[in-house]
Design a protein around this motif. Sequence first.
Motif, mmCIF file in Angstrom:
data_model
loop_
_atom_site.group_PDB
_atom_site.id
_atom_site.type_symbol
_atom_site.label_atom_id
_atom_site.label_comp_id
_atom_site.label_asym_id
_atom_site.label_seq_id
_atom_site.Cartn_x
_atom_site.Cartn_y
_atom_site.Cartn_z
ATOM 1 N N THR A 1 0.864 -1.175 0.000
ATOM 2 C CA THR A 1 0.000 0.000 0.000
ATOM 3 C C THR A 1 0.898 1.222 0.000
ATOM 4 O O THR A 1 1.795 1.342 0.834
ATOM 5 C CB THR A 1 -0.911 0.010 1.243
ATOM 6 O OG1 THR A 1 -1.714 -1.169 1.221
ATOM 7 C CG2 THR A 1 -1.801 1.236 1.266
ATOM 8 N N VAL A 2 0.668 2.107 -0.952
ATOM 9 C CA VAL A 2 1.434 3.341 -1.075
ATOM 10 C C VAL A 2 0.504 4.484 -0.712
ATOM 11 O O VAL A 2 -0.592 4.605 -1.264
ATOM 12 C CB VAL A 2 1.949 3.531 -2.521
ATOM 13 C CG1 VAL A 2 2.695 4.842 -2.651
ATOM 14 C CG2 VAL A 2 2.808 2.362 -2.948
ATOM 15 N N VAL A 3 0.925 5.324 0.227
ATOM 16 C CA VAL A 3 0.104 6.473 0.616
ATOM 17 C C VAL A 3 0.626 7.717 -0.099
ATOM 18 O O VAL A 3 1.787 8.084 0.042
ATOM 19 C CB VAL A 3 0.109 6.685 2.138
ATOM 20 C CG1 VAL A 3 -0.722 7.907 2.508
ATOM 21 C CG2 VAL A 3 -0.424 5.452 2.859
ATOM 22 N N SER A 4 -0.261 8.323 -0.891
ATOM 23 C CA SER A 4 0.089 9.571 -1.574
ATOM 24 C C SER A 4 -0.494 10.730 -0.787
ATOM 25 O O SER A 4 -1.492 10.574 -0.084
ATOM 26 C CB SER A 4 -0.475 9.589 -2.993
ATOM 27 O OG SER A 4 -1.888 9.657 -2.966
ATOM 28 N N GLU A 5 0.149 11.871 -0.908
ATOM 29 C CA GLU A 5 -0.402 13.120 -0.372
ATOM 30 C C GLU A 5 -0.679 14.013 -1.557
ATOM 31 O O GLU A 5 0.239 14.477 -2.232
ATOM 32 C CB GLU A 5 0.575 13.792 0.591
ATOM 33 C CG GLU A 5 0.596 13.159 1.933
ATOM 34 C CD GLU A 5 0.766 14.164 3.054
ATOM 35 O OE1 GLU A 5 0.914 15.373 2.799
ATOM 36 O OE2 GLU A 5 0.748 13.709 4.193
ATOM 37 N N THR A 6 -1.946 14.226 -1.835
ATOM 38 C CA THR A 6 -2.349 15.043 -2.971
ATOM 39 C C THR A 6 -2.834 16.387 -2.465
ATOM 40 O O THR A 6 -3.732 16.453 -1.623
ATOM 41 C CB THR A 6 -3.455 14.335 -3.768
ATOM 42 O OG1 THR A 6 -2.985 13.048 -4.155
ATOM 43 C CG2 THR A 6 -3.830 15.137 -4.999
#
Length: 141
Positions: free
Chosen positions: A56-61
């Motif tokens: 699982t990769v957490v992005s910050e958009t």
Amino acid sequence: KVESSDEVNSDDDLKVFGENVAAKNQNISRVDVSNSDHITVAYKHHGRFLGLFPVTVVSETTVQSASDNALEVRVKMPWWNMFVTGTSDVQTALQNNLNNSSSLNANFTASAKMKAQIAETLIKALDLEAKVEEGTTVEVR
């Protein structure tokens, strides 16, 4: 209980909206609508490290107002995301999706409701992009 941008009428409603959206969608880690000039959504993307191991990769958009009054999208991914398949170019897809949304404008100081609408559109775009990345057939309406 504020769950939709239509129900947001104040900054307090906006804060509750952000909390409720994050609680309702398991892929959202955090929604930050407290800043006056941008909105940030932390989103969990599912991919495969080296094409083999599920991760699982957490992005910050972050969406903010650009100098030409357009919406500017910035996506931060972990450095090791380059080794993950299934998390394609999220930033380009989101930028295109938001730019094609005629109901949004980049005036973040306009109202709490506008911020909620931008956050809601961003989350829908992230959900759609996640489904595309996973290879799910998506019906666009």
